[in-house]
Design an enzyme around this catalytic site. Structure first.
Site, short mmCIF file in Angstrom:
data_model
loop_
_atom_site.label_atom_id
_atom_site.label_comp_id
_atom_site.label_asym_id
_atom_site.label_seq_id
_atom_site.Cartn_x
_atom_site.Cartn_y
_atom_site.Cartn_z
N ALA A 71 0.85 -1.19 0.00
CA ALA A 71 0.00 0.00 0.00
C ALA A 71 0.89 1.24 0.00
CB ALA A 71 -0.92 -0.01 1.21
N SER A 72 0.26 2.40 0.02
CA SER A 72 1.00 3.66 -0.12
C SER A 72 1.81 4.01 1.12
CB SER A 72 0.03 4.80 -0.43
OG SER A 72 -0.98 4.86 0.56
N GLN A 131 3.97 -1.90 3.53
CA GLN A 131 3.70 -3.17 2.87
C GLN A 131 3.95 -4.32 3.84
OE1 GLN A 131 6.45 -2.50 -0.44
NE2 GLN A 131 7.84 -4.09 0.35
N VAL A 132 3.39 -5.49 3.51
CA VAL A 132 3.42 -6.64 4.42
C VAL A 132 4.21 -7.78 3.79
CG1 VAL A 132 2.04 -8.27 5.76
CG2 VAL A 132 1.17 -5.96 5.34
N LYS A 170 4.65 -5.96 8.95
CA LYS A 170 4.20 -4.74 8.29
C LYS A 170 5.30 -3.70 8.42
CE LYS A 170 0.03 -1.84 8.19
NZ LYS A 170 -1.29 -1.63 8.86
N ASP A 202 -13.34 -0.06 9.92
CA ASP A 202 -13.22 -0.26 8.48
C ASP A 202 -13.46 -1.74 8.14
OD1 ASP A 202 -12.80 0.23 5.81
OD2 ASP A 202 -10.62 0.14 5.94
#
Length: 556
Positions: free
Chosen positions: A136-137, A140-141, A155, A289
């Protein structure tokens, strides 16, 4: 408090303006004072965009946010939770934002982990996957194994991402203030306030310690539930920029929705809704979320929640009012709904309750039948700008978050089970809550703070009682009265008494004069002495009384 330089980065500001211009927001910018206040000082002169984007304004806004990178993607995600601010159409479109980014080079990942944990990556992990399983921005994982063989998900935050976000927030603040000053019709949205809220939210999310705390709290709340869980956090291998968690095997709910094989959709839908009901109405702490990609399903329908960067909190008093609001919605009790949202501070004394009542009745009529199976539909209406503006309503942020969460989980439930009825499940859960409240054993479950307050009060009673007895024994009890405007009242009473006395005296003189009118003593032939004198005095007194009344006013 974070320190920001006053002036924005001009190069980045030009880039942001250029992207908005590219997605055809130039017409809006040109109609406002931006042209004079922003373009000229920064020497921003743009030609018409070379490409035409065949999309609606909300779609173009989403595309612009995606192109502008991490800060604007996160801002868009936050705004997608605030239909009360941006409207339902924009909120719905921004919820589609794709937070994907080019994977970091493994060398950068290795440097970050070793710099944060102060150890060689080979000393911490037996194996470490160089290719990320998600990117992701912001971070990352990677999949890895600890030295003892435990499988973990690591992460890792992108280098310098905090500095990039800080620069963009400075620009956002600058633009928000500029818009607020020069575009009156947008002042309602309070753009500076939105940026401040976003600033708090994004920096919490950047601190992985916060996410670790949220995960552990969720695990503790559902420790007795074998069907609900979250990954274990390995604190010894975690920092503010590296988060090492248990690797959760299973299938993402987003994949199950595409192909619901091997899983009982009816069970998962009911379990997911019950879980959120407990989070919101019982625990007051919820995953804000519930995107299908953030829920992993294991065999037997066990639900694992991941990604706790965004959570909501609700205190006990507000939870109690929420439950009562829910009962009123279930019972179609319009007056009860109005009473509860007033107690929750959503409406004020300025709200026209009769007009609101008719609007809520219209809502029930609109959603009557199958649509009312989704309680989120009714609750969401209170977050819509048309309701907020018309009825002068103020919606707490966490109320918006929980409404969004309920709506999302209801939507997922309907996709998993066509017969899914959130209202029925809510009724069952509410009944259990009420029975639990009425349980006599709960009388002994007293809040620790209240016990401490009671202990302080009991401790003061003997001392207060003894002081009271001493005062009584000494005969020194003194009562103090505070009066307001008694002097003015006394003056009025005295004036009224004087007037009554004069009136009585005048009346007595008139009567006495009448009785002696036949007396022999006369001033002139046919005119009695004493009777005439009495009538003269009565006339003078009456005249003086009339003058006094006219001078003092009718009610004096």
């Amino acid at each position: 408090m974070k320190f920001y330089p006053e002036k924005p980065d001009i190069r980045r500001l030009r880039e942001i303006i250029q992207v908005f211009w590219k997605y055809q927001f130039g017409e809006f910018l040109g109609k406002t004072k931006f042209k004079e206040r922003l373009f000229k000082p920064l020497r921003l002169y743009f030609r018409d965009p070379e490409m035409e984007v065949d999309a609606s304004a909300p779609e173009r806004l989403r595309l612009a946010f995606e192109e502008l990178g991490p800060t604007f993607i996160k801002l868009g995600q936050m705004l997608s939770t605030r239909p009360d601010m941006v409207g339902e159409e924009i909120a719905e479109e921004l919820s589609k934002l794709q937070d994907e980014a080019r994977p970091l080079d493994y060398r950068e990942v290795k440097e970050t982990i070793e710099g944060e944990l102060k150890r060689s990556i080979s000393d911490i992990f037996r194996d470490f996957g160089e290719d990320p399983i998600a990117s992701a921005s912001v971070g990352q994982v990677h999949e890895a194994r600890l030295k003892d063989g435990r499988r973990v998900a690591v992460k890792v935050q992108r280098p310098s991402i905090e500095e990039k976000i800080r620069k963009d927030i400075i620009i956002m603040k600058y633009l928000a203030k500029l818009v607020d000053r020069n575009v009156p019709r947008l002042r309602y949205y309070n753009l500076p306030g939105i940026v401040e809220e976003f600033e708090r939210s994004i920096f919490k999310e950047l601190d992985y310690y916060n996410e670790a705390n949220n995960i552990e709290r969720f695990r503790s709340l559902f420790a007795d539930d074998d069907m609900i869980n979250a990954p274990r956090v390995y604190r010894e291998y975690s920092t503010s920029r590296v988060l090492t968690m248990e690797y959760v095997e299973g299938v993402k709910l987003s994949d199950i929705l595409k192909s619901p094989i091997k899983f009982n959709g009816k069970v998962i839908a009911k379990r997911g809704f019950e879980c959120y009901f407990k989070q919101i109405f019982i625990h007051g702490f919820f995953h804000a979320d519930p995107h299908p990609a953030n829920i992993i399903v294991q065999e037997g329908g066990i639900l694992y929640f991941i990604d706790f960067g965004m959570v909501g909190y609700i205190d006990k008093d507000f939870r109690d009012k929420l439950i009562e609001l829910l009962i009123s919605i279930i019972d179609y009790d319009v007056n009860g709904i109005i009473e509860e949202i007033e107690l929750m501070g959503i409406i004020s004394s300025e709200t026209d309750k009769e007009a609101l009542k008719y609007d809520i009745m219209d809502l029930f009529e609109r959603y009557y039948g199958a649509d009312l199976q989704r309680i989120g539909n009714i609750m969401k209406e209170f977050t819509m700008p048309r309701m907020l503006i018309r009825h002068k309503m103020e919606i707490p942020r966490n109320f918006v978050l929980l409404v969004r969460a309920i709506s999302m989980i209801e939507s997922i439930g309907e996709r998993l089970d066509p017969q899914f009825n959130a209202l029925e499940i809510a009724q069952e859960m509410v009944q259990k809550l009420i029975i639990a409240r009425l349980n006599p054993l709960n009388i002994f479950k007293v809040d620790m703070k209240k016990i401490i307050q009671l202990e302080h009060l009991i401790g003061k009673i003997p001392q207060t009682f003894i002081k009271g007895l001493q005062v009584i024994g000494e005969g020194t009890i003194r009562i103090e009265l505070e009066h307001k405007n008694l002097d003015e009242l006394a003056d009025r009473i005295e004036r009224s008494s004087n007037r009554i006395s004069l009136a009585l005296l005048a009346s007595a003189l008139i009567i006495g004069s009448s009785m002696v009118i036949t007396a022999e003593l006369r001033i002139a032939p046919g005119i009695p002495y004493i009777g005439s004198l009495g009538f003269i005095l009565s006339f003078l007194i009456g005249l003086g009384l009339l003058f006094s009344i006219l001078k003092g006013g009718k009610y004096h």
